[in-house]
Design a protein around this motif. Structure first.
Motif, short mmCIF file in Angstrom:
data_model
loop_
_atom_site.label_atom_id
_atom_site.label_comp_id
_atom_site.label_asym_id
_atom_site.label_seq_id
_atom_site.Cartn_x
_atom_site.Cartn_y
_atom_site.Cartn_z
N SER A 70 0.83 -1.20 0.00
CA SER A 70 0.00 0.00 0.00
C SER A 70 0.87 1.25 0.00
CB SER A 70 -0.92 0.00 1.23
OG SER A 70 -0.16 -0.02 2.41
N GLU A 193 -6.92 5.28 2.37
CA GLU A 193 -5.63 4.68 2.69
C GLU A 193 -5.36 3.46 1.81
OE1 GLU A 193 -3.12 3.08 6.57
OE2 GLU A 193 -5.31 3.01 6.61
N GLN A 194 -6.37 2.62 1.62
CA GLN A 194 -6.21 1.43 0.78
C GLN A 194 -7.45 1.24 -0.08
OE1 GLN A 194 -4.95 -2.35 2.37
NE2 GLN A 194 -3.75 -1.40 3.99
N GLU A 253 -12.58 -3.46 -1.44
CA GLU A 253 -12.42 -2.90 -0.10
C GLU A 253 -11.86 -1.49 -0.16
OE1 GLU A 253 -10.91 -5.20 3.69
OE2 GLU A 253 -9.19 -4.42 2.57
N MET A 255 -10.56 1.52 2.54
CA MET A 255 -10.21 1.78 3.94
C MET A 255 -9.80 3.23 4.10
SD MET A 255 -8.22 -1.72 5.05
CE MET A 255 -8.49 -1.36 6.78
N GLU A 256 -10.33 3.86 5.15
CA GLU A 256 -10.07 5.28 5.38
C GLU A 256 -8.78 5.47 6.16
OE1 GLU A 256 -12.31 9.27 7.11
OE2 GLU A 256 -12.87 7.29 7.88
N GLU A 257 -8.01 6.45 5.73
CA GLU A 257 -6.78 6.79 6.43
C GLU A 257 -7.10 7.48 7.75
OE1 GLU A 257 -2.64 9.34 5.71
OE2 GLU A 257 -4.16 9.19 4.13
N GLY A 260 -12.33 5.25 10.67
CA GLY A 260 -13.00 3.97 10.82
C GLY A 260 -14.12 3.74 9.83
N HIS A 262 -14.56 2.23 7.11
CA HIS A 262 -14.12 1.24 6.14
C HIS A 262 -15.34 0.65 5.42
CE1 HIS A 262 -10.43 1.92 8.11
NE2 HIS A 262 -10.60 1.05 9.10
N GLN A 264 -16.82 -2.13 2.17
CA GLN A 264 -16.50 -3.28 1.33
C GLN A 264 -17.77 -3.85 0.71
OE1 GLN A 264 -14.62 -5.91 4.18
NE2 GLN A 264 -16.55 -6.90 4.68
#
Length: 279
Positions: A70, A193-194, A253, A255-257, A260, A262, A264
């Motif tokens: 990542s 983030e991802q 998916e 994901m938040e930097e 929370g 997240h 999917q």
């Protein structure tokens, strides 16, 4: 007798010419490139650090699990799907056009888990002459997909007034285009983030390790770094065509930097089977 001798000399000369020509052709059309040995395990992750960003990855078989680390473009993480892994190979091409080949074998405890790959020589340069045109064609097609109306029952997840939705799957020239919609109805920007796509088992035995097969996009069309406050945006992900085995699904998916929120969604094989042609 003289005629016979002349015929024999001519035949011998012809055979010599053919032999020399064959040797020249052999030397000019075949140049072996040695492979590096690579040990991988199903319990440990091996990290390959390349001098340039990774352009493409080809696995000898699906039992080799790969993903880009990542936030970076030059680190490839490699793992075996299970301990019954059979010897295979891995090919990596970096954005500077260099070609790297690995002979992959299973080792429960690899000798090296972190490998810094040295720059290959000029003889290992790959030809990206047509790649620029291919990428421009991908962007053009992805742009068309981004503007299309919903073409399937929407798969979505919403949490904390943010959401991700799959609104269409398209196929063209053996490539799959996933049309996604990202939304943020809050006043707080969503920094990503991802953003990952991977195939995994629908049900995971609590006692067994999770096995994931990363799907590395050829192109992500749109902003995959941030969803601004009070906004909705389109994202198109381009992948080589594939199907999903029984008892597995494709997980998308987000994901938040430092947060929370997240998100999917799970895509099943029947959704892929309804992929539409790009007009």
């Amino acid at each position: 007798m003289k005629i016979i001798h002349l015929i024999l000399f001519a035949a011998l000369g012809l055979l010599t010419t053919v032999d020399l020509t064959a040797q020249v052709i052999s030397r000019s059309t075949s140049q072996p490139i040695p492979s590096s040995q690579l040990q991988i395990s199903d319990q440990m992750t091996t990290n390959l650090i390349f001098p340039f960003a990774i352009k493409s990855v080809d696995r000898g078989n699906r039992n080799i699990l790969v993903q880009k680390a990542s936030a970076v473009e030059n680190i490839l993480q490699v793992k075996a799907e299970n301990s019954g892994f059979q010897n295979s190979n891995l090919t990596v091409i970096t954005e500077d056009g260099r070609f790297y080949s690995f002979a992959v074998e299973y080792q429960e405890v690899p000798q090296n888990l972190n490998l810094k790959i040295q720059k290959a020589g000029n003889s290992d340069l790959a030809d990206f002459g047509n790649q620029i045109q291919v990428e421009s064609e991908l962007e053009e097609t992805a742009g068309k997909v981004a503007t299309k109306n919903r073409s399937m029952p929407t798969l979505r997840q919403r949490r904390f007034l943010t959401g991700i939705a799959l609104t269409g799957i398209y196929i063209e020239k053996d490539l799959l285009y996933f049309q996604l919609r990202l939304e943020n109805q809050t006043n707080i920007p969503y920094d990503i983030e991802q953003f990952r796509l991977f195939i995994r088992d629908k049900r995971q035995n609590k006692r067994s390790a999770s096995q994931e097969l990363e799907q590395i996009p050829l192109l992500v069309y749109g902003d995959a770094d941030r969803i601004p406050a009070q906004s909705t945006q389109s994202l198109v992900v381009v992948l080589p065509k594939f199907t999903i085995p029984d008892q597995k699904h494709l997980k998308i998916e987000l994901m938040e930097e430092n947060g929370g929120r997240h998100l999917q969604i799970n895509v099943k094989n029947r959704h892929l089977m309804n992929a539409m042609q790009v007009d």
